[in-house]
Design a protein around this motif. Structure first.
Motif, mmCIF file in Angstrom:
data_model
loop_
_atom_site.group_PDB
_atom_site.id
_atom_site.type_symbol
_atom_site.label_atom_id
_atom_site.label_comp_id
_atom_site.label_asym_id
_atom_site.label_seq_id
_atom_site.Cartn_x
_atom_site.Cartn_y
_atom_site.Cartn_z
ATOM 1 N N ILE A 123 0.827 -1.196 0.000
ATOM 2 C CA ILE A 123 0.000 0.000 0.000
ATOM 3 C C ILE A 123 0.868 1.255 0.000
ATOM 4 N N CYS A 124 0.277 2.340 -0.452
ATOM 5 C CA CYS A 124 0.870 3.670 -0.367
ATOM 6 C C CYS A 124 -0.263 4.648 -0.124
ATOM 7 N N TRP A 125 0.085 5.860 0.252
ATOM 8 C CA TRP A 125 -0.917 6.908 0.455
ATOM 9 C C TRP A 125 -0.942 7.789 -0.777
ATOM 10 N N VAL A 126 -2.121 8.303 -1.142
ATOM 11 C CA VAL A 126 -2.274 9.044 -2.390
ATOM 12 C C VAL A 126 -3.252 10.188 -2.199
ATOM 13 N N LYS A 127 -2.992 11.312 -2.886
ATOM 14 C CA LYS A 127 -3.925 12.430 -2.953
ATOM 15 C C LYS A 127 -4.240 12.733 -4.415
ATOM 16 N N PHE A 128 -5.528 13.060 -4.695
ATOM 17 C CA PHE A 128 -5.995 13.307 -6.061
ATOM 18 C C PHE A 128 -6.083 14.804 -6.342
ATOM 19 N N HIS A 129 -5.620 15.196 -7.538
ATOM 20 C CA HIS A 129 -5.685 16.580 -7.999
ATOM 21 C C HIS A 129 -6.308 16.595 -9.395
ATOM 22 N N LYS B 114 -9.033 11.375 10.073
ATOM 23 C CA LYS B 114 -10.233 11.351 10.922
ATOM 24 C C LYS B 114 -11.457 11.902 10.198
ATOM 25 N N LEU B 115 -11.279 12.986 9.463
ATOM 26 C CA LEU B 115 -12.422 13.576 8.780
ATOM 27 C C LEU B 115 -12.936 12.651 7.687
ATOM 28 N N LEU B 116 -12.033 12.003 6.971
ATOM 29 C CA LEU B 116 -12.439 11.054 5.935
ATOM 30 C C LEU B 116 -13.236 9.907 6.535
ATOM 31 N N LEU B 117 -12.787 9.395 7.662
ATOM 32 C CA LEU B 117 -13.498 8.276 8.286
ATOM 33 C C LEU B 117 -14.882 8.704 8.755
ATOM 34 N N GLY B 118 -15.000 9.939 9.274
ATOM 35 C CA GLY B 118 -16.313 10.430 9.669
ATOM 36 C C GLY B 118 -17.220 10.648 8.473
ATOM 37 N N ARG B 119 -16.675 11.216 7.392
ATOM 38 C CA ARG B 119 -17.473 11.442 6.187
ATOM 39 C C ARG B 119 -17.932 10.133 5.561
ATOM 40 N N SER B 120 -17.154 9.067 5.738
ATOM 41 C CA SER B 120 -17.517 7.792 5.125
ATOM 42 C C SER B 120 -18.831 7.262 5.680
ATOM 43 N N PHE B 121 -19.202 7.677 6.907
ATOM 44 C CA PHE B 121 -20.529 7.354 7.437
ATOM 45 C C PHE B 121 -21.550 8.427 7.071
ATOM 46 N N ALA B 122 -21.186 9.696 7.289
ATOM 47 C CA ALA B 122 -22.169 10.773 7.252
ATOM 48 C C ALA B 122 -22.806 10.944 5.881
ATOM 49 N N TYR B 123 -22.015 10.852 4.811
ATOM 50 C CA TYR B 123 -22.562 11.124 3.494
ATOM 51 C C TYR B 123 -23.580 10.064 3.078
ATOM 52 N N ALA B 124 -23.237 8.806 3.261
ATOM 53 C CA ALA B 124 -24.169 7.751 2.891
ATOM 54 C C ALA B 124 -25.447 7.837 3.719
ATOM 55 N N GLY C 68 -8.506 2.522 -1.009
ATOM 56 C CA GLY C 68 -9.165 2.447 0.284
ATOM 57 C C GLY C 68 -9.071 3.753 1.043
ATOM 58 N N LEU C 69 -9.555 3.737 2.269
ATOM 59 C CA LEU C 69 -9.521 4.898 3.149
ATOM 60 C C LEU C 69 -8.129 5.045 3.768
ATOM 61 N N SER C 70 -8.009 5.968 4.700
ATOM 62 C CA SER C 70 -6.747 6.195 5.407
ATOM 63 C C SER C 70 -7.082 6.561 6.847
ATOM 64 N N PRO C 71 -6.084 6.788 7.705
ATOM 65 C CA PRO C 71 -6.383 7.191 9.080
ATOM 66 C C PRO C 71 -6.864 8.633 9.223
#
Length: 483
Positions: A207-213, A327-337, A322-325
């Motif tokens: 695995i590696c970490w990635v950001k999209f632009h 915190k905001l991403l993990l919270g959004r993964s519940f809230a949006y759906a 996949g996701l990452s650690p």
């Protein structure tokens, strides 16, 4: 007789487009006029609840094509060399309601749905590379502070600056909002960002970490505060109209899609927390790498069906990403759906704009708006040939966590983890004198419109923390306006 006739919602010929059924021409209306009842009842129910953020938006369909080979980093089919994928992109305002103007100073939503061969992939982002908060528990409060007061239903700059100045992690994004890019000239003239660090998984299980632009090929252009205000009063749908008309003319907007990649081992000791969404990864350390091209070439045909009911969720991922650690991403993964289940319905993924282009084998059953039939067996495990989960095919990205005991705390600080540093660098090292002058003008105009003590003094301190000179110039400008 005509072949182009009005029907009821059930498809039967409608009796009239103009007249209700009455007892004589001058008599009372009759309850058995089923078509009148259908028209009024459907009208009363034709609005779904608006989104909390990003209520007003537009969108278009198009395609994504991979132009570089990054298969060493991810096995996701959508990112393999030469892959072509249909997409739907929703572009929107943020804080405003559905009737708000397109040219207010704010962030813009930039959300992309990839209809991949392995399921839908959603990148739910903004036109800025950072967010205003880093912990999801503050998300509802952040949105409320940008909406309207309870006592008069009006927007209030004092309320917004109250939240911002009590949340120093906001400094980086607020500086961007108050800069030239705070009012994009059009949706076509702005970049998009996935915001968060995501994880990529390759065929070897690494695995590696990635950001999209998403870098606009039309060039960055923006409106001044005065131009934005003028358009808000004369053409509040300016941004939506521009995108639609450009595509109608065949001027298809496009974005060059790039990524930043950070090795897992480097992330452990990097000088700032790579999962803090209020920070960028400096390009000097992690340069942009070409991935592909995103092009929008087809307008929607019905705004409500294809834009208003389009749903995006950060948890909508495919094998190889996949996701990452974060915190905001993990919270959004519940809230949006969860928001989509409430706003559109439990079966929102069956609507054409949201439906995957690949086969769906789900045990979900019933619920409002379900129109794809369920088939037996409707439970798992079962003995009757129902689908079975395949962990290898799913290839969930996993990472180790060694945070220790459960706590409610901010991220552990690293050498460059402060709230003001990147905002200050943006002002001093990226902006030129003219841009800094416009930044001061924009902040002074915004703050002078209703911000009062004790929030006002905190605003001046907030900007002095970002940059002492800019802070002084803002204070001098605001106090001169308030004399």
């Amino acid at each position: 007789m005509t072949d182009n006739y009005t029907t009821t919602n059930a498809g039967a010929p409608a009796p009239s487009d103009e007249h209700s059924l009455s007892l004589g021409p001058d008599g009372p209306l009759l309850l058995q006029d089923f078509y009148l009842i259908e028209q009024l009842a459907a009208f009363n129910r034709e609005r779904v609840p608006e989104r909390q953020p990003h209520a007003k938006g537009t969108g278009a369909f198009g395609r994504f094509e991979v132009t570089n080979d990054l298969s060493a980093y991810t096995k996701a089919a959508v990112f393999q060399p030469g892959a072509k994928t249909e997409v739907f992109v929703r572009l929107s305002g943020n804080a405003g309601e559905r009737g708000s103007a397109d040219t207010v100073r704010d962030t813009r939503g930039f959300s992309v749905k990839f209809y991949t061969s392995e399921g839908n992939l959603d990148i739910v982002g903004l036109d800025f590379p950072v967010f205003v908060i880093r912990d999801p528990i503050k998300f509802p409060q952040m949105v409320r502070s940008a909406k309207t007061r309870a006592n008069n239903g009006c927007h209030d700059h004092n309320m917004q600056w109250d939240f911002w100045t009590l949340s120093p992690e906001s400094a980086h994004q607020v500086t961007m909002i108050m800069s030239d890019r705070g009012i994009p000239k059009t949706f076509r003239n702005m970049d998009g960002f996935g915001l968060h660090a995501f994880s990529w998984l390759n065929a070897a299980g690494e695995i590696c970490w990635v950001k999209f632009h998403f870098k606009t090929d039309q060039g960055i252009e923006w409106l001044t505060q005065e131009e934005g205000e003028q358009l808000a009063g004369t053409d509040s749908d300016y941004g939506m109209r521009d995108l639609h008309d450009a595509i109608e003319r065949g001027e298809y907007p496009s974005w060059s899609v790039k990524v930043q990649i950070m090795p897992v081992e480097e992330a452990k000791s990097y000088r700032l927390n790579p999962f803090d969404v209020t920070k960028v990864w400096p390009h000097a350390d992690y340069p942009l790498i070409d991935l592909g091209k995103l092009t929008l070439d087809r307008n929607f045909t019905d705004h409500h069906t294809e834009v208003e009911q389009a749903t995006f969720a950060p948890h909508a991922l495919v094998p190889g990403i996949g996701l990452s650690p974060d915190k905001l991403l993990l919270g959004r993964s519940f809230a949006y759906a969860d928001a989509h289940r409430y706003r559109v319905g439990a079966n929102h993924n069956q609507l054409p704009v949201n439906a995957p282009k690949c086969p769906v084998h789900s045990y979900s059953k019933d619920g409002q708006m379900r129109f794809v039939p369920s088939t037996d067996p409707v439970y798992a495990p079962n003995s009757y040939g129902g689908p079975k989960a395949d962990p290898d095919r799913a290839s969930v990205v996993r990472w180790a966590a060694d945070g220790g005991m459960m706590v409610r705390a901010a991220y552990t600080l690293r050498p460059d983890d402060d709230d003001w540093g990147q905002a200050g660098a943006l002002v001093r090292d990226v902006m030129d004198d003219a841009e800094r002058e416009r930044l001061v003008h924009n902040v002074v105009s915004h703050v002078s419109a209703g911000v009062k003590e004790p929030v006002l003094s905190r605003v001046f301190e907030y900007w002095r923390n970002i940059d002492p000179d800019i802070g002084k110039r803002i204070e001098d400008g605001v106090r001169a306006n308030l004399k």
